[in-house]
Design a protein around this motif. Structure first.
Motif, short mmCIF file in Angstrom:
data_model
loop_
_atom_site.label_atom_id
_atom_site.label_comp_id
_atom_site.label_asym_id
_atom_site.label_seq_id
_atom_site.Cartn_x
_atom_site.Cartn_y
_atom_site.Cartn_z
N MET A 1 14.19 -15.50 18.32
CA MET A 1 14.03 -16.37 17.15
C MET A 1 12.90 -17.36 17.40
O MET A 1 12.62 -17.73 18.55
CB MET A 1 15.33 -17.15 16.89
N THR A 219 12.29 -17.80 21.33
CA THR A 219 13.36 -18.00 22.31
C THR A 219 13.38 -16.90 23.38
O THR A 219 13.74 -17.17 24.53
CB THR A 219 14.73 -18.05 21.62
N GLN A 220 12.97 -15.68 23.04
CA GLN A 220 13.03 -14.59 24.01
C GLN A 220 12.02 -14.77 25.14
O GLN A 220 12.13 -14.12 26.19
CB GLN A 220 12.79 -13.25 23.32
N THR A 282 21.85 -18.33 22.35
CA THR A 282 21.15 -18.56 21.09
C THR A 282 21.90 -17.84 19.97
O THR A 282 22.79 -17.03 20.23
CB THR A 282 19.69 -18.03 21.17
N PRO A 283 21.59 -18.16 18.70
CA PRO A 283 22.28 -17.49 17.60
C PRO A 283 22.26 -15.96 17.74
O PRO A 283 21.25 -15.37 18.10
CB PRO A 283 21.50 -17.96 16.38
N GLY A 284 23.42 -15.37 17.47
CA GLY A 284 23.62 -13.93 17.68
C GLY A 284 24.50 -13.64 18.87
O GLY A 284 25.02 -12.53 19.01
N TYR A 285 24.71 -14.66 19.72
CA TYR A 285 25.56 -14.51 20.89
C TYR A 285 27.03 -14.41 20.46
O TYR A 285 27.48 -15.12 19.55
CB TYR A 285 25.37 -15.69 21.83
N THR A 286 27.79 -13.55 21.10
CA THR A 286 29.22 -13.42 20.84
C THR A 286 29.99 -14.18 21.90
O THR A 286 29.96 -13.82 23.08
CB THR A 286 29.65 -11.94 20.84
N ALA A 310 24.31 -21.44 17.83
CA ALA A 310 24.92 -20.14 18.06
C ALA A 310 26.42 -20.18 17.77
O ALA A 310 27.00 -19.22 17.25
CB ALA A 310 24.67 -19.69 19.50
N GLY A 313 26.46 -21.77 13.66
CA GLY A 313 25.47 -21.31 12.67
C GLY A 313 24.35 -22.34 12.56
O GLY A 313 24.60 -23.55 12.55
#
Length: 343
Positions: A1, A219-220, A282-286, A310, A313
């Motif tokens: 992101m 972020t990656q 980061t957002p998308g993490y479970t 994350a 939201g």
């Protein structure tokens, strides 16, 4: 992101320079799923959680890890970051371009260290001279490592030795406080226990890397700092039993959350852990190990604002922070708290 998605404007007057007194008088913004934001105080926690829930604290203890000294006539500043051995620490160096391998830095109180090796990130390995434990040397020559956004506005003083330490501090090794736990007092802990809300402790030695800005555009491309953490088998078993009984695990601070998530297996069971972790959430993490988070308000574009985004939201946290700014919540290490409870 894109990192700029996590930016927001924070007025400088919202940065807290001293903690609330008493500690549990700090304000706390409660964010539950998509419900309306609710204004509370840290002392309201017993009414906001449920019997059977457990709060998890970080029992790391902040050491006086900031040093000022000289290499010859050159002034050198050192902020210890991570222990590498009995007498060796990795340190961020101010004026590091004046250092070469094997240079001796002389600090106050007859404390000195050899600059052994420069790392790719510009930090150095410092080897402290003498036979006394390094902790004793730091007590003599060091000062509490206040975050840069506070240190830039005022000097460190004797009060910070008490203020920048939680009531759970036992295991020496942190160079930054797990600040969410600064809001707790013995009276609040007793009220929580009376309400049937338990607590556990684990250890993650917070490093100065927690304050490093995210310089990447995406972020990656950000390299997360590593920190040492430990959860013993007995604590892991008790935490797993809480969830099996229908209780919730509420992490007090992002350091606790990161360590629990590092220790959890794919089924969400928390395993014993004793290792470095560089987990970047980061957002998308479970999320696997926690059901909620109590944390302070964080910097724009920081890894910690990414973490809370994350959990709840990004749009939700952008709205929560805008609300906090408008309603004059106090930000950062000595500031107010938020209680984040996702659906």
């Amino acid at each position: 992101m894109r990192v700029d998605l996590f930016d927001f404007h924070l007025p400088q007057e919202r940065i807290a320079l001293r903690p609330a007194r008493p500690r549990d008088a700090a304000r706390m913004l409660v964010v539950r799923g998509n419900s309306a934001f609710a204004d509370h105080h840290a002392r309201d926690l017993p009414q906001l959680l449920k019997a059977g829930d457990v709060l998890v604290f970080n029992n790391t203890k902040v050491i006086p890890a900031q040093l000022e000294g000289y290499r010859g006539q050159a002034r050198i500043g050192a902020t210890l970051h991570k222990r590498l051995g009995p007498r060796s620490w990795q340190a961020f160096i101010k004026n590091g371009k004046r250092l070469s391998a094997d240079d001796v830095i002389t600090f106050g109180g007859d404390v000195s260290a050899i600059a052994q090796q420069r790392h790719d990130d510009g930090s150095w390995t410092l080897h402290f001279n003498g036979d006394e434990p390094v902790e004793i040397l730091l007590e003599r020559a060091g000062r509490m490592p206040l975050p840069p956004y506070i240190a830039a506005k005022r000097g460190t003083d004797a009060q910070d030795r008490e203020d920048y330490q939680t009531m759970f501090a036992r295991e020496e090794g942190a160079v930054a406080a797990p600040t969410a736990a600064l809001h707790f007092t013995p009276d609040l802990l007793a009220a929580l226990e009376e309400a049937g809300i338990g607590h556990e402790t684990l250890t993650l030695h917070v490093g100065a890397g927690t304050f490093l800005p995210v310089k990447a555009d995406n972020t990656q491309d950000h390299a997360m700092h590593s920190e040492f953490g430990r959860i013993d088998s007995e604590t892991a078993a008790r935490l797993n039993a809480v969830r099996e009984a229908g209780g919730r695990i509420i992490a007090v601070g992002t350091t606790v959350l990161r360590l629990l998530e590092s220790a959890a297996d794919q089924d969400g069971k928390i395993q014993p852990f004793a290792d470095d972790t560089a987990i970047f959430i980061t957002p998308g993490y479970t999320f696997r190990a926690i059901d909620g988070l109590m944390t302070n308000f964080h910097l724009p574009k920081s890894t910690l604002f990414m973490l809370v985004s994350a959990l709840m939201g990004l749009e939700r946290m952008q709205a929560a922070y805008a609300y906090a700014i408008e309603n004059e919540y106090r930000f950062y290490s000595y500031g107010d708290a938020s209680l984040l409870l996702p659906d």
